[in-house]
Design a protein around this motif. Structure first.
Motif, PDB file in Angstrom:
ATOM      1  N   PHE A 884      47.183  -0.252  -0.166  1.00  0.00           N
ATOM      2  CA  PHE A 884      46.787   0.626   0.941  1.00  0.00           C
ATOM      3  C   PHE A 884      47.830   0.620   2.054  1.00  0.00           C
ATOM      4  O   PHE A 884      48.702  -0.255   2.134  1.00  0.00           O
ATOM      5  CB  PHE A 884      45.447   0.166   1.508  1.00  0.00           C
ATOM      6  N   ASP A 885      47.724   1.642   2.936  1.00  0.00           N
ATOM      7  CA  ASP A 885      48.395   1.634   4.227  1.00  0.00           C
ATOM      8  C   ASP A 885      47.402   1.154   5.288  1.00  0.00           C
ATOM      9  O   ASP A 885      47.734   0.372   6.160  1.00  0.00           O
ATOM     10  CB  ASP A 885      48.890   3.036   4.598  1.00  0.00           C
ATOM     11  N   ILE A 886      46.188   1.682   5.155  1.00  0.00           N
ATOM     12  CA  ILE A 886      45.119   1.328   6.095  1.00  0.00           C
ATOM     13  C   ILE A 886      43.869   0.985   5.292  1.00  0.00           C
ATOM     14  O   ILE A 886      43.445   1.741   4.421  1.00  0.00           O
ATOM     15  CB  ILE A 886      44.810   2.497   7.059  1.00  0.00           C
ATOM     16  N   LEU A 887      43.300  -0.154   5.587  1.00  0.00           N
ATOM     17  CA  LEU A 887      42.037  -0.572   4.983  1.00  0.00           C
ATOM     18  C   LEU A 887      41.094  -0.965   6.103  1.00  0.00           C
ATOM     19  O   LEU A 887      41.413  -1.832   6.920  1.00  0.00           O
ATOM     20  CB  LEU A 887      42.254  -1.761   4.042  1.00  0.00           C
ATOM     21  N   GLU A 888      39.954  -0.313   6.136  1.00  0.00           N
ATOM     22  CA  GLU A 888      39.052  -0.524   7.257  1.00  0.00           C
ATOM     23  C   GLU A 888      38.253  -1.814   7.145  1.00  0.00           C
ATOM     24  O   GLU A 888      37.657  -2.249   8.124  1.00  0.00           O
ATOM     25  CB  GLU A 888      38.115   0.686   7.387  1.00  0.00           C
ATOM     26  N   GLY A 913      49.566  -6.445  10.630  1.00  0.00           N
ATOM     27  CA  GLY A 913      48.588  -7.146  11.461  1.00  0.00           C
ATOM     28  C   GLY A 913      47.173  -6.904  10.981  1.00  0.00           C
ATOM     29  O   GLY A 913      46.364  -7.839  10.916  1.00  0.00           O
ATOM     30  N   MET A 914      46.881  -5.657  10.609  1.00  0.00           N
ATOM     31  CA  MET A 914      45.551  -5.328  10.103  1.00  0.00           C
ATOM     32  C   MET A 914      45.283  -6.038   8.778  1.00  0.00           C
ATOM     33  O   MET A 914      44.184  -6.548   8.537  1.00  0.00           O
ATOM     34  CB  MET A 914      45.452  -3.823   9.924  1.00  0.00           C
ATOM     35  N   ALA A 915      46.322  -6.087   7.925  1.00  0.00           N
ATOM     36  CA  ALA A 915      46.154  -6.742   6.630  1.00  0.00           C
ATOM     37  C   ALA A 915      45.846  -8.223   6.803  1.00  0.00           C
ATOM     38  O   ALA A 915      44.990  -8.779   6.109  1.00  0.00           O
ATOM     39  CB  ALA A 915      47.408  -6.551   5.793  1.00  0.00           C
ATOM     40  N   LYS A 916      46.563  -8.892   7.704  1.00  0.00           N
ATOM     41  CA  LYS A 916      46.313 -10.312   7.941  1.00  0.00           C
ATOM     42  C   LYS A 916      44.901 -10.524   8.491  1.00  0.00           C
ATOM     43  O   LYS A 916      44.256 -11.533   8.194  1.00  0.00           O
ATOM     44  CB  LYS A 916      47.361 -10.862   8.893  1.00  0.00           C
ATOM     45  N   LYS A 917      44.430  -9.570   9.278  1.00  0.00           N
ATOM     46  CA  LYS A 917      43.060  -9.655   9.793  1.00  0.00           C
ATOM     47  C   LYS A 917      42.055  -9.597   8.647  1.00  0.00           C
ATOM     48  O   LYS A 917      41.082 -10.360   8.612  1.00  0.00           O
ATOM     49  CB  LYS A 917      42.818  -8.512  10.779  1.00  0.00           C
ATOM     50  N   ILE A 918      42.322  -8.719   7.671  1.00  0.00           N
ATOM     51  CA  ILE A 918      41.427  -8.597   6.524  1.00  0.00           C
ATOM     52  C   ILE A 918      41.463  -9.864   5.679  1.00  0.00           C
ATOM     53  O   ILE A 918      40.436 -10.339   5.186  1.00  0.00           O
ATOM     54  CB  ILE A 918      41.807  -7.360   5.695  1.00  0.00           C
ATOM     55  N   VAL A 919      42.660 -10.428   5.508  1.00  0.00           N
ATOM     56  CA  VAL A 919      42.772 -11.690   4.780  1.00  0.00           C
ATOM     57  C   VAL A 919      41.933 -12.761   5.451  1.00  0.00           C
ATOM     58  O   VAL A 919      41.231 -13.536   4.789  1.00  0.00           O
ATOM     59  CB  VAL A 919      44.250 -12.135   4.694  1.00  0.00           C
ATOM     60  N   HIS A 920      42.003 -12.808   6.777  1.00  0.00           N
ATOM     61  CA  HIS A 920      41.206 -13.798   7.524  1.00  0.00           C
ATOM     62  C   HIS A 920      39.716 -13.561   7.304  1.00  0.00           C
ATOM     63  O   HIS A 920      38.945 -14.521   7.118  1.00  0.00           O
ATOM     64  CB  HIS A 920      41.551 -13.712   9.011  1.00  0.00           C
ATOM     65  N   GLU A 921      39.310 -12.274   7.279  1.00  0.00           N
ATOM     66  CA  GLU A 921      37.901 -11.961   7.068  1.00  0.00           C
ATOM     67  C   GLU A 921      37.431 -12.404   5.683  1.00  0.00           C
ATOM     68  O   GLU A 921      36.340 -12.963   5.529  1.00  0.00           O
ATOM     69  CB  GLU A 921      37.672 -10.454   7.238  1.00  0.00           C
TER      70      GLU A 921
END
Length: 941
Positions: A884-888, A913-921
Motif C-alpha cells: 500500500f501507499d496508505i493504509l487506514e 510514519g503511518m506504516a510504523k504506527k500500524i506496525v505498533h498497533e
C-alpha cells in the motif's frame, strides 16, 4: 564408489519404447534389418531386468567396493551400448522418414523414395548390424569373464507392489522400488514456507545475536566467519539470524558463493535483492559492467550474508571493503577438519513417525537412528527421509541397519561422525531409492551449487528426457510431480519458495548431497559439468548431457577437447560466450535450456531451428526478439518457453508443431502478451496442447474449442471489439472447462469479457486456480460454487465486505489476493478505490466463519481501507500481506489463532510514519497472544 544403476535402467526403458515404435514402421529402414532390431530389443529387455536386480543388490549398505571391477566394466559396456543404440535410433528417425499410405501415385513416389534414401538407409542398417554384434559380444564377454548375477534375498517386483521380505541391511533399493506407488506420493497438502528457529543451539544463537545487534568490531566493518564441514548447520543458523534481524537494516542481501563463483553474477544477485527492479525490465542489472555493479553494491548494502564459500573474503574485500557503507558481513566457509564440537542444529524438531503413516518404526528405532547420526543435522534429516519412505522394514531390520552403518568405534561412545562417515550414511539413503527416483535425482547435478531450482522447469525436463511415463492412471505431468514430492520426502531436495497456491515453487539441494549426486552422475557419464563449483574430470567417452555453469574462458576451452557429437541435453548458465564452436549444430540434442543467458544472437536461433529432434526449448529471459519461420522444422518439440523475452508473436510455422504440449510466453510482471497465429484456429492441428500461457487473443484466435487437452489457459490481453467474437471466446472457455481445464487466467482491461463470463450457463467446477484482472464491482455468482478452487486472484476488483462474504464458502480456497496496481490510475480504477471506501463505510469487515482452508491473504492497492477481522474469522490463516501507499488501519489480528506472519510492504517513503504506527498497533494487538504463537511482523519499503 558404488555402482550407479538407476540412470542406466531408465535409459534402457526409454529406448525399448523407441525400438518398439521403430519396429512398427514399415518404411523406416531397408529390408532385412527388422531381425537385427528385434534381437537388440530382446537383448535390452533382458539387460533391463538384470539392471533392476542389480539395483536391489546395490542398496545393501555394505559401502564401497561391493561391485567388483568386472561388474563395473560390464555395466559400463551396457551403458555405452544403450546410448549408442539410442543415438542410432534417433538419427534414423530424421534421416529416413516413412511415406504416408494415402498418397496419390503411391508406387511411383515409393520408387523415388527408395532411390533418394538408399544411402542413408544403408548407412543406418550397417550401424544397426554393428550394434547387434556388439550386444552379442557383451553377452558373451560376461560369461567368459565370470560376471555373476547379483545376489539378493529380495524378490523384486515391477514397481507395482509386492516383493518378499528384505534381509537385514540388504535389498533397500529393491524393496523401495517394489513398494513405490505414484498415487501414494501425490502431495495433497498445501503449505507456506515460513522462517523457522533452529533447535538445540540457543546458547550459540544468543552469542551471535549479540554480535549482530552490537557495535562493529574494529571500525564500521565487522566480519563473522562460521566454519565447519558440510552438514553441521552453518547455513541453517546463519539464515535464521538473517531472517530475525533483516528488518534492522534498510538494505540487506543473502547470497551463495563458491570457489569459482563469478563476481559479476554475485553482485547482480545482491543488487536484485537490495534495489527494486523497474516493472518492465527483469534483467536491468545483468548487463552492468563489473565496476558499476561493485559501486552500486557498495552504496546500497548494509548487511551481507554469504553462505558456504571457499573464497568469500577475497571476493567481498574487493567489492565492498573499500567502502565505508558496509556495516556487517557474515561468512560461512567449509573446511575439511572441524575442531569445534558439532551442534545439534535443525530447522525444526525431526519427528520421524509423522513422516509416514505406513512406517513400522518404534521409538527404539528413532533412538538408534539419532545415535547413528552423531548429532549432525543433515544426516539426521536425511535419515528421517529414509525412514519416512521405507515402510517395508521391521523394527529389527531398522536396528540391524543402524548397526551396519554405524562405525564400530562410534557405537558405544556416541562421538560425532567424521565427514566420510556422514557421507557413507548419505550414500546409503541415496542407494535405497527406487531406480526411477535415482535417475531423477542424478539430474539435479545439472544445476550449480546453491542454485534455486524451479519445480516446473525440473519436471518438464524430466518428461522431455524420457525419465517419466504414465503410471497407475496418472498423466506424465502428475507422475513427475509424484517423483518431485518423493525427493522432498526423502530430504534430497529442500523447498525454498512456495507459490501462492501452496505448492513448492523452487527448491535447493544441500551441498553435501549435491556433491554425492554429482560424483554419481560423473561416474556413470550421465552428466558432464564444466565450470561451477565442482572440479570434474574430463569424460573419457562421449558426452551425453552437458552443463556449462560458469563463464570461465579457461573452463570453456575444456569443452573444445570433448567429444560433443553425441550431446542429447545442453544447459547453459549465465551467458553463451562459453559455448564451443558449432554447439547448436549437434544433431541429436533433445533438451536445450538457455534460461537467463546473455549474449543471445539471432544466428543462434537460426542454428537451433536445425535441431530437429528437440523436445524442450527454453529461451526464457534471453534477449532474443524473434522466432524465424524455420521453427516449424522442430516437429518433435513439446515445450517452447519464451517467457520474459521480447518475442511478441509466434510465426505461422508453429502451427505445424503438432506435438507441442506447452507454449509459455509473455511477461508475467508486465503482462506483455504473446500473439498466436490465426492458423492455430483454422488448421486445428495442435490438439496436444496442455498449457497455453501468456497469450493475446485477437479476432483470428478466439475459437479454442478443439484444445480439449488444455489444462492451463493464461490470457494476458483480450484484444477483441466485436461482441460476437467475445461471445465465441467465452463459449470456448466454458466448453474447455467441461474437459480438463483447471487453471484460468484472464486479463481484460475493458471488462466487457467478464460480463459474458458471468453469464456462463454452468460453473467451471473443475477449476483449481482462477485469476481475473478487470474492473469488476460484483463477482460472478458462479465463483462461490467452485468447490475445487484453491487459488483466487482478483485484480482491479472492488474490495467489498459483500465480496468477501460471497467467497467465504469456498471450502478448498488456500490463497486469496485482491490487487490494484499503483500505476493504473485511470478514472475507472480511481472509481473502484472510492467504491472500496464508500460501499463499506470506510471499513472492510472479514466475516466470522467460512474460509475453512485459507492460509494466505493478500491485499495490494495504493489506498487500503480499514481492515477488520471478526472473531473466528479465517481460522487457518497463516500469512497476511499488505502492499500500500496508505493504509487506514488493521484490527482484529489477535483473533487469528494460526497467524504466523504479517508482511507490510510500503510503496512510497512518505507513508513510513503511518506504516510504523500500524506496525505498533498490530504488535499491541498480538501482545495478548502467547509468546510462542505471536506472529512475525515485517515492514518492507
Amino acid at each position: 564408489m558404488d555402482l550407479v544403476v538407476g540412470a542406466s535402467e531408465s535409459t534402457v526403458k526409454s529406448l525399448l519404447g523407441k525400438l518398439g515404435s521403430l519396429l512398427a514402421q514399415e518404411y523406416t529402414l531397408i529390408r532385412g534389418v527388422a531381425g537385427d532390431l528385434q534381437y537388440i530389443n530382446d537383448e535390452l529387455a533382458s539387460m533391463q531386468s538384470f539392471l533392476r536386480d542389480l539395483g536391489g543388490a546395490a542398496g545393501d549398505g555394505r559401502g564401497h567396493g561391493h561391485h567388483d571391477h568386472r561388474m563395473k566394466d560390464w555395466m559400463k559396456q551396457i551403458r555405452d551400448l544403450t546410448y549408442d543404440i539410442e543415438d542410432c535410433v534417433d538419427d534414423s528417425g530424421h534421416r529416413i522418414r516413412g511415406l504416408p499410405s494415402d498418397m496419390c501415385c503411391y508406387f511411383l513416389v515409393n520408387s523415388a523414395y527408395e532411390v533418394v534414401t538408399w544411402w542413408p538407409r544403408r548407412d543406418v542398417a550397417a550401424k544397426i548390424s554393428n550394434l547387434k554384434m556388439r550386444a552379442q559380444q557383451i553377452a558373451e564377454r560376461r560369461h567368459r569373464y565370470g560376471v555373476d548375477n547379483p545376489k539378493s534375498s529380495v524378490v523384486v517386483g515391477d514397481g507395482g507392489g509386492g516383493g518378499g521380505a528384505a534381509a537385514p541391511g540388504g535389498g533397500g533399493a529393491a524393496a523401495s522400488a517394489a513398494a513405490f506407488n505414484a498415487a501414494e506420493n501425490q502431495d495433497s497438502s498445501l503449505k507456506l514456507v515460513t522462517p523457522k528457529t533452529p533447535v538445540g543451539v540457543q546458547k550459540d544463537m544468543e552469542e551471535l545475536e549479540k554480535w549482530v545487534t552490537g557495535p562493529g568490531q574494529g571500525g564500521t566493518t565487522s566480519v563473522l566467519s562460521i566454519v565447519g564441514f558440510g552438514g553441521v548447520g552453518k547455513t541453517t543458523i546463519a539464515t535464521a539470524l538473517y531472517h530475525k534481524f533483516r528488518d534492522q537494516f534498510e538494505h540487506r542481501a543473502i547470497v551463495t558463493v563458491s570457489q569459482s563463483s563469478d563476481i559479476e553474477g554475485i553482485l547482480s544477485k545482491i543488487l536484485s535483492q537490495v534495489k527494486p527492479h523497474s516493472s518492465d525490465d527483469n534483467h536491468q542489472h545483468v548487463s552492468s559492467p563489473k565496476k558499476s555493479l561493485a559501486a552500486a553494491a557498495r552504496g546500497l548494502v548494509d548487511h551481507v550474508t554469504a553462505l558456504t564459500g571457499d573464497r568469500p573474503k577475497a571476493l567481498f574485500r574487493q567489492a565492498f571493503f573499500e567502502s565505508k557503507g558496509t556495516e556487517d558481513v557474515m561468512f560461512m566457509s567449509e573446511v575439511e577438519e572441524f575442531q569445534s564440537k558439532s551442534q545439534e542444529i535443525t530447522e525444526e524438531p525431526v519427528q520421524l513417525p509423522q513422516e509416514s503413516t505406513a512406517s513400522q518404526a518404534t521409538p527404539k528405532v528413532f533412538e538408534e537412528v539419532l545415535k547413528m547420526c552423531g548429532g549432525l543435522p543433515l544426516v539426521i534429516v536425511t535419515m528421517a527421509g529414509h525412514v519416512a519412505c521405507s515402510s517395508q522394514k521391521s523394527t529389527k531390520e531398522w536396528i540391524d541397519l543402524c548397526k551396519t552403518l554405524l562405525p564400530e568405534s562410534k557405537k558405544d561412545r556416541g562421538s560425532e561422525l567424521t565427514q566420510d562417515e556422514a557421507g557413507r550414511i548419505v550414500s546409503h539413503c541415496y542407494n535405497d531409492m527406487p531406480p526411477e527416483i535415482k535417475t531423477c535425482s542424478l539430474y539435479l547435478s545439472i544445476f550449480p551449487k546453491g542454485h534455486e531450482i524451479s519445480r516446473k522447469r525440473l519436471t518438464r525436463r524430466w518428461i522431455a528426457e524420457g525419465f517419466v511415463n504414465e503410471k497407475q492412471g496418472l498423466s506424465v505431468e502428475d507422475v513427475a510431480e509424484t517423483y518431485f514430492n518423493h525427493l522432498i520426502r526423502r530430504k534430497i531436495i529442500r523447498p525454498v519458495q512456495h507459490s501462492s497456491n501452496g505448492r513448492v515453487k523452487t527448491c535447493v539441494v544441500h551441498d553435501m548431497i549435491l556433491e554425492h549426486i554429482v560424483s554419481k552422475a560423473s561416474e556413470e557419464n550421465f552428466i558432464t559439468v564444466v565450470g561451477g563449483h565442482w572440479l570434474m574430470h574430463q569424460p573419457s567417452s562421449k558426452v551425453r548431457r552437458l552443463s556449462l555453469q560458469v563463464s570461465d574462458s579457461k573452463r570453456a576451452k575444456d569443452t573444445e577437447k570433448m567429444n560433443l557429437s553425441h550431446v542429447r541435453s545442453l544447459t547453459v548458465f549465465e551467458n553463451l560466450h562459453q559455448l564451443p564452436s558449432g554447439s547448436f549444430k549437434f544433431g541429436i540434442v533433445q533438451v536445450l535450456d538457455l534460461e537467463g543467458c546473455k549474449g543471445f544472437r539471432q544466428q543462434h536461433i537460426k542454428d537451433i531451428c536445425g535441431m530437429i529432434l528437440l523436445k524442450y526449448l527454453s529461451l526464457r529471459g534471453t534477449d532474443t526478439k524473434l522466432l524465424p519461420k524455420k521453427i516449424g522444422k522442430l516437429v518433435n518439440l513439446e515445450t517452447l518457453d519464451v517467457r520474459g523475452t521480447d518475442i511478441v508473436e509466434l510465426p505461422t510455422a508453429v502451427c505445424n508443431l503438432e506435438r507441442l504440449v506447452n507454449i509459455l510466453g509473455g511477461h508475467k510482471k508486465t503482462h506483455k502478451a504473446l500473439k498466436l497465429p490465426e492458423e492455430l484456429v483454422k488448421k486445428k492441428k495442435m490438439t496436444a496442447l496442455r498449457i497455453l500461457s501468456g497469450i493475446e487473443i485477437v479476432e483470428g484466435s478466439v475459437d479454442l474449442h478443439h484444445l480439449i487437452e488444455l489444462r492451463k489457459l493464461s490470457i494476458y490481453k483480450v484484444n477483441l471489439i466485436e461482441d460476437e467474437k467475445l461471445k465465441e471466446l467465452s463459449s470456448s472457455i466454458e466448453y474447455l472447462c467441461g474437459y480438463s481445464l483447471h487453471t484460468l487466467v484472464v486479463d481484460d482491461i475493458s471488462s466487457k469479457f467478464f460480463k459474458l463470463l458471468s453469464e456462463m450457463s454452468s460453473p467451471p467446477k473443475f477449476l483449481v486456480s482462477l485469476a481475473m484482472s478487470g474492473k469488476i464491482i460484483q463477482l460472478p455468482k458462479w465463483v462461490a460454487q467452485l468447490d475445487a478452487l484453491n487459488k483466487l486472484t482478483l485484480s482491479l476488483t472492488a474490495l467489498l465486505t459483500d465480496n468477501l462474504s460471497h467467497l467465504s464458502n469456498l471450502k478448498a480456497l488456500f490463497s486469496l489476493t485482491f490487487t490494484i496496481a499503483a500505476g493504473k490510475q485511470d478514472p475507472e480504477t480511481l472509481a473502484i478505490l472510492v467504491q472500496n471506501k464508500l460501499c463499506s463505510d470506510g471499513e472492510v469487515l472479514v466475516p466470522a466463519g467460512g474460509f475453512d482452508s485459507l492460509k494466505l491473504l493478500r491485499f495490494s492497492a495504493p489506498v487500503l481501507p480499514l481492515l477488520s477481522f471478526s472473531e473466528d474469522a479465517m481460522p487457518k490463516l497463516e500469512r497476511i500481506e499488505l502492499h500500500f501507499d496508505i493504509l487506514e488501519g488493521i484490527f482484529g489480528t489477535e483473533y487469528l489463532g494460526n497467524l504466523k506472519e504479517v508482511y507490510l510492504r510500503l510503496n512510497e517513503k512518505h507513508g513510513e510514519g503511518m506504516a510504523k504506527k500500524i506496525v505498533h498497533e498490530v504488535k499491541s494487538a498480538v501482545e495478548r497472544i502467547d509468546m510462542m504463537k505471536r506472529p512475525r511482523i515485517t515492514l518492507d519499503h
